[in-house]
Write a protein that holds these residues in place. Structure first.
Motif, PDB file in Angstrom:
ATOM      1  N   ARG A 218       0.831  -1.210   0.000  1.00  0.00           N
ATOM      2  CA  ARG A 218       0.000   0.000   0.000  1.00  0.00           C
ATOM      3  C   ARG A 218       0.862   1.255   0.000  1.00  0.00           C
ATOM      4  O   ARG A 218       0.564   2.220  -0.703  1.00  0.00           O
ATOM      5  N   SER A 219       1.931   1.258   0.806  1.00  0.00           N
ATOM      6  CA  SER A 219       2.803   2.434   0.789  1.00  0.00           C
ATOM      7  C   SER A 219       3.437   2.575  -0.588  1.00  0.00           C
ATOM      8  O   SER A 219       3.715   3.688  -1.049  1.00  0.00           O
ATOM      9  N   ARG A 221       1.947   1.987  -3.373  1.00  0.00           N
ATOM     10  CA  ARG A 221       1.012   2.649  -4.283  1.00  0.00           C
ATOM     11  C   ARG A 221       1.143   4.164  -4.171  1.00  0.00           C
ATOM     12  O   ARG A 221       1.078   4.893  -5.167  1.00  0.00           O
ATOM     13  N   LEU A 222       1.324   4.650  -2.948  1.00  0.00           N
ATOM     14  CA  LEU A 222       1.530   6.092  -2.757  1.00  0.00           C
ATOM     15  C   LEU A 222       2.836   6.534  -3.438  1.00  0.00           C
ATOM     16  O   LEU A 222       2.873   7.558  -4.129  1.00  0.00           O
ATOM     17  N   LEU A 223       3.901   5.738  -3.263  1.00  0.00           N
ATOM     18  CA  LEU A 223       5.185   6.084  -3.883  1.00  0.00           C
ATOM     19  C   LEU A 223       5.074   6.090  -5.409  1.00  0.00           C
ATOM     20  O   LEU A 223       5.580   6.987  -6.082  1.00  0.00           O
TER      21      LEU A 223
ATOM     22  N   SER B  35       8.807  12.083  -0.935  1.00  0.00           N
ATOM     23  CA  SER B  35       7.805  11.035  -1.153  1.00  0.00           C
ATOM     24  C   SER B  35       7.946   9.940  -0.101  1.00  0.00           C
ATOM     25  O   SER B  35       6.952   9.418   0.403  1.00  0.00           O
ATOM     26  N   VAL B  39       5.197   8.620   2.913  1.00  0.00           N
ATOM     27  CA  VAL B  39       4.766   7.251   3.230  1.00  0.00           C
ATOM     28  C   VAL B  39       4.783   7.038   4.748  1.00  0.00           C
ATOM     29  O   VAL B  39       3.846   6.468   5.316  1.00  0.00           O
ATOM     30  N   MET B  42       1.861   8.791   6.171  1.00  0.00           N
ATOM     31  CA  MET B  42       0.634   8.038   5.894  1.00  0.00           C
ATOM     32  C   MET B  42       0.460   6.899   6.903  1.00  0.00           C
ATOM     33  O   MET B  42      -0.614   6.737   7.507  1.00  0.00           O
ATOM     34  N   LEU B  58      -4.398   6.950  -1.724  1.00  0.00           N
ATOM     35  CA  LEU B  58      -2.942   6.769  -1.639  1.00  0.00           C
ATOM     36  C   LEU B  58      -2.288   7.478  -2.814  1.00  0.00           C
ATOM     37  O   LEU B  58      -1.781   6.856  -3.745  1.00  0.00           O
ATOM     38  N   LYS B  59      -2.360   8.799  -2.781  1.00  0.00           N
ATOM     39  CA  LYS B  59      -1.750   9.598  -3.845  1.00  0.00           C
ATOM     40  C   LYS B  59      -1.195  10.883  -3.242  1.00  0.00           C
ATOM     41  O   LYS B  59      -1.566  11.289  -2.146  1.00  0.00           O
TER      42      LYS B  59
END
Lengths: 313, 80
Positions: A218-219, A221-223, B35, B39, B42, B58-59
């Motif tokens: 999941r992390s 996907r953000l990256l 970035s 994470v 988050m 998740l963006k």
């Protein structure tokens, strides 16, 4: 064990053709093949084209083994971003009785992992990683920075697949640029365009695309979405054995990721230092070879004369 | 909620400046958050508020400011 990803019927058929025609030599492990003469001629031919194209910029050459100090993998955060692709080298530690028991289990192809201890090495997942600490060790860089040709060395990604274009062990031809931010961005973009010319000159229908790395979880996907939003990574894609086009080259702007880890600085005129930025490009030499075979056929005697000439064949 | 968000950013955002000097609408990336730091922010927000962001959240833009984070947390059920 990483899950085996079967290829599509088209990919599996292409793999059988490559083995049948002597391009690839099966090892019994998916994604790990020997390369026959026909394959190597083409791979080295394209590698030489990259060398010729880069020599006008007089890069410094560095060659590193296919292994990486484990500490470097830890420092660059690889296990945060790509834990699923990493491969660590273990070796036997024990006495004679343990060696005998290990051999007995190995003879039966059983589990002998309890006699193995982690070493200080991992398999190198990207050809450029050893370059950054090597450059950092020199101290602050002169204005303009450096361009390093790290050659076409074996790298490893633990992702067994039935798609011949998704190998575990393959040659990544990498060139690294370290300098001021605007210098490395301009270089990255210029090489992206130059790679299109190189690939099109050998008859490949290459197109550029904004891309992201295969970050984990999941992390990840953000990256990955952050990377795309900032256009940090471009790939050049070519159709090999469907259904999707395959990336055969990538052009990556790391901002200050590696230079912050290793302390790579640019000397500035007023006597201070500024953090350098880095970019790298990588040509996937096996994928380019496969794309050429797919495009022009298994019989190289029937390839267009212009393509053979471009590859020096 | 906003003070807790600020505390998470203070601990995990690796900003180049003190978050106390930033408005709720200020761009955290402009303030030096990478970035990789986003994470960590988050994950820490999910732990702090005991929620899970939706996949569509998740963006990059969701973690751009205290305001945008607060809006996402509200959407996954954290009381404002």
């Amino acid at each position: 064990m990483a899950d085996f990803r079967p290829g599509t019927p088209e990919q599996e058929e292409f793999l059988r053709d490559l083995v049948g025609a002597g391009y690839l030599i099966e090892s019994g492990v998916a994604g790990v093949y020997g390369r026959g003469d026909a394959f190597e001629r083409v791979r080295l031919g394209f590698d030489a084209k990259v060398t010729a194209a880069s020599e006008t910029e007089a890069p410094e050459h560095m060659v590193f083994p296919p292994l990486l100090p484990r500490r470097q993998m830890e420092e660059v955060g690889y296990l945060k971003s790509f834990p699923h692709l990493a491969c660590t080298v273990f070796a036997f530690e024990g006495d004679e009785d343990q060696a005998a028991e290990q051999e007995r289990r190995a003879d039966e192809h059983g589990d002998w992992s309890e006699y193995q201890e982690m070493t200080d090495l991992v398999l190198k997942p990207a050809a450029c990683y050893p370059v950054y600490p090597a450059i950092a060790a020199r101290g602050a860089l002169a204005p303009g920075g450096v361009m390093i040709d790290a050659g076409g060395t074996y790298v490893f990604r633990h992702e067994p697949s039935g798609d011949p274009a998704r190998l575990q062990a393959f040659h990544q031809r990498e060139i690294v640029r370290i300098g001021e931010p605007e210098t490395v961005i301009e270089w990255r973009n210029r090489w992206r365009d130059r790679s299109l010319e190189l690939l099109r000159s050998v008859g490949l229908d290459a197109t550029p695309d904004v891309a992201s790395d295969p970050f984990f979880g999941r992390s990840g996907r953000l990256l990955a979405r952050s990377q795309r939003a900032q256009e940090l990574k471009f790939e050049v894609v070519v159709q090999i054995a469907g259904p999707e086009p395959t990336a055969v080259a990538s052009f990556n702007y790391h901002q200050d990721h590696f230079s912050s880890v290793y302390g790579i600085e640019m000397a500035v005129e007023d006597g201070g230092d500024a953090t350098a930025h880095t970019a790298c490009l990588g040509f996937g030499l096996e994928r380019i070879t496969l794309a050429l075979v797919r495009e022009h056929g298994l019989d190289q005697d029937r390839w267009p004369a212009a393509v053979l000439a471009e590859l020096g064949l | 909620m906003r003070e807790q968000i600020r505390q998470v950013i203070r601990e995990h955002g690796h900003l180049a400046v003190d978050i106390d000097g930033l408005a709720d609408a200020a761009d955290l990336y402009q303030a030096g958050m990478t970035s990789h730091a986003s994470v960590n922010v988050m994950i820490a927000l999910e732990d702090t508020f005991d929620v899970e962001f939706l996949d569509s959240m998740l963006k990059r833009s969701v973690f751009e400011s205290v305001d945008s984070i607060a809006q996402a947390l509200t959407e996954v059920g954290v009381p404002a």
